[in-house]
Write a protein that holds these residues in place. Structure first.
Motif, PDB file in Angstrom:
ATOM      1  N   ASP A 108       0.832  -1.200   0.000  1.00  0.00           N
ATOM      2  CA  ASP A 108       0.000   0.000   0.000  1.00  0.00           C
ATOM      3  C   ASP A 108       0.870   1.256   0.000  1.00  0.00           C
ATOM      4  N   ASN A 109       0.230   2.405   0.085  1.00  0.00           N
ATOM      5  CA  ASN A 109       0.954   3.675   0.041  1.00  0.00           C
ATOM      6  C   ASN A 109       1.847   3.893   1.251  1.00  0.00           C
ATOM      7  N   GLN A 110       1.550   3.202   2.352  1.00  0.00           N
ATOM      8  CA  GLN A 110       2.383   3.301   3.549  1.00  0.00           C
ATOM      9  C   GLN A 110       3.492   2.251   3.565  1.00  0.00           C
ATOM     10  N   LYS A 111       3.665   1.588   2.401  1.00  0.00           N
ATOM     11  CA  LYS A 111       4.696   0.552   2.234  1.00  0.00           C
ATOM     12  C   LYS A 111       4.493  -0.600   3.209  1.00  0.00           C
ATOM     13  N   LYS A 112       3.239  -0.989   3.395  1.00  0.00           N
ATOM     14  CA  LYS A 112       2.894  -2.149   4.200  1.00  0.00           C
ATOM     15  C   LYS A 112       2.412  -3.268   3.273  1.00  0.00           C
ATOM     16  N   ALA A 113       2.815  -4.498   3.570  1.00  0.00           N
ATOM     17  CA  ALA A 113       2.458  -5.646   2.728  1.00  0.00           C
ATOM     18  C   ALA A 113       1.128  -6.244   3.189  1.00  0.00           C
ATOM     19  N   HIS A 114       0.314  -6.663   2.213  1.00  0.00           N
ATOM     20  CA  HIS A 114      -0.980  -7.264   2.517  1.00  0.00           C
ATOM     21  C   HIS A 114      -1.234  -8.447   1.587  1.00  0.00           C
ATOM     22  N   ARG A 115      -1.821  -9.496   2.146  1.00  0.00           N
ATOM     23  CA  ARG A 115      -2.246 -10.630   1.318  1.00  0.00           C
ATOM     24  C   ARG A 115      -3.483 -10.214   0.524  1.00  0.00           C
TER      25      ARG A 115
END
Length: 348
Positions: free
Chosen positions: A300-307
């Motif tokens: 995402d835009n906050q550089k967090k990874a998501h499945r």
């Protein structure tokens, strides 16, 4: 009272440990990953092939009559222009026939002149006058044939180009329709490439290509592509021909060429597009859960990874179509996903 002090001490230890863990999480370095931005319309891929340079057109030149070739005036690889003399055939018999035809023509014209005066005076039957005119016409026709036979002893180039193969040498007998030399048009050439049937749909007449011919020291952009329609029964490949400009005539038939083509994924055999929405991703970026469902890691835009759950379609090479789950503009992790968990901060 003593028990209350012990409980307070344990609470302080637990709270301190939790605070310490939170601090460690905040200080943990982001995970290094490689990503790819999803684009609609499919990813362009570079395909490499081996091709053979061919002439634009080959013209077989032959004598129209039979005879012994007296002299060859050109050699293989020589540039020739239209109308240039290529070879000479022994014309002794042709000249003799021409001499005889000229004599018959002179005799017929003399008879026409003498009998013409009788015809004008009305003392020559009409039937005899018609016969004399007929003989003149026959003599004129035979003379024209004799001149043509003599001219045919000279072989001239019908087109401009370079001499390819010389199939008859001086002293040999040439027969009608037997090619003496072949003239090749190399003002532009074609590069023939055999393409697997699974990759044919990805190639269009305007697919960009780069032609590299080491033997000629040339690297040129290919032009319009001509696609064959008959497959090789053994290899299941189709021939395509790429038009290539050749103003300096350095590219010659038979040279080996390296062909690089920038293609987009082609439809699958079953008729379903390689990407129904035009989106493809590397096959290795798609992961499988224990329950069998598929997902990719998005950032995402906050550089967090998501499945992110996805459904896939057909694959080609090292890419697979994404039917749903991601959209154009999203960033998908392609390398380094082994260390990720939900919400992990990543470094691109």
């Amino acid at each position: 009272m003593k028990e209350i002090k012990i409980l307070l001490l344990l609470a302080i230890v637990i709270i301190g440990s939790a605070c310490s863990n939170k601090k460690e999480n905040r200080l943990k370095a982001p995970t290094q990953v490689k990503t790819e931005v999803v684009t609609a319309g499919g990813q362009m891929t570079n395909e490499s092939y081996v091709g053979i340079v061919e002439e634009n057109e080959a013209t077989a030149v032959s004598f129209t009559g039979m005879g012994v070739v007296k002299r060859m005036l050109v050699r293989e690889g020589q540039a020739v222009g239209r109308g240039q003399l290529l070879a000479l055939m022994d014309d002794t018999q042709a000249r003799n026939l021409l001499t005889g035809a000229e004599a018959q023509m002179a005799q017929a014209e003399d008879a026409l002149q003498r009998y013409g005066m009788l015809h004008n005076a009305g003392s020559l039957p009409e039937v005899q006058w018609v016969e004399i005119q007929s003989k003149v016409a026959q003599a004129r026709s035979q003379l024209a044939v004799a001149k043509k036979n003599l001219a045919d002893c000279r072989l001239v180039a019908p087109v401009s180009g370079i001499i390819g193969r010389q199939q008859v040498k001086a002293g040999e007998t040439a027969v009608p329709s037997q090619a003496v030399v072949t003239i090749l048009d190399v003002s532009r050439v074609k590069v023939k490439v055999s393409v697997p049937e699974a990759e044919m749909n990805a190639i269009t007449p305007h697919t960009p290509s780069m032609i590299i011919v080491e033997a000629a020291g040339k690297k040129v952009s290919g032009g319009r592509i001509e696609k064959g329609v008959v497959a090789d029964a053994m290899t299941h490949t189709y021939d395509i021909r790429i038009n290539v400009p050749n103003g300096d005539r350095k590219l010659l038939p038979g040279m080996v060429a390296q062909v690089r083509m920038k293609t987009s994924p082609s439809p699958s055999k079953g008729g379903e597009g390689l990407a129904g929405n035009g989106i493809t991703l590397p096959i290795t970026s798609v992961q499988r859960r224990p329950d069998g469902s598929l997902f990719v890691w998005t950032v995402d835009n906050q550089k967090k990874a998501h499945r992110t759950a996805v459904t896939v379609g057909a694959s080609q090479g090292n890419r697979i179509s994404i039917m749903s789950g991601v959209t154009a503009g999203q960033r998908v992790v392609t390398e380094g996903y082994q260390k990720l968990s939900e919400g992990t901060e990543v470094k691109l």
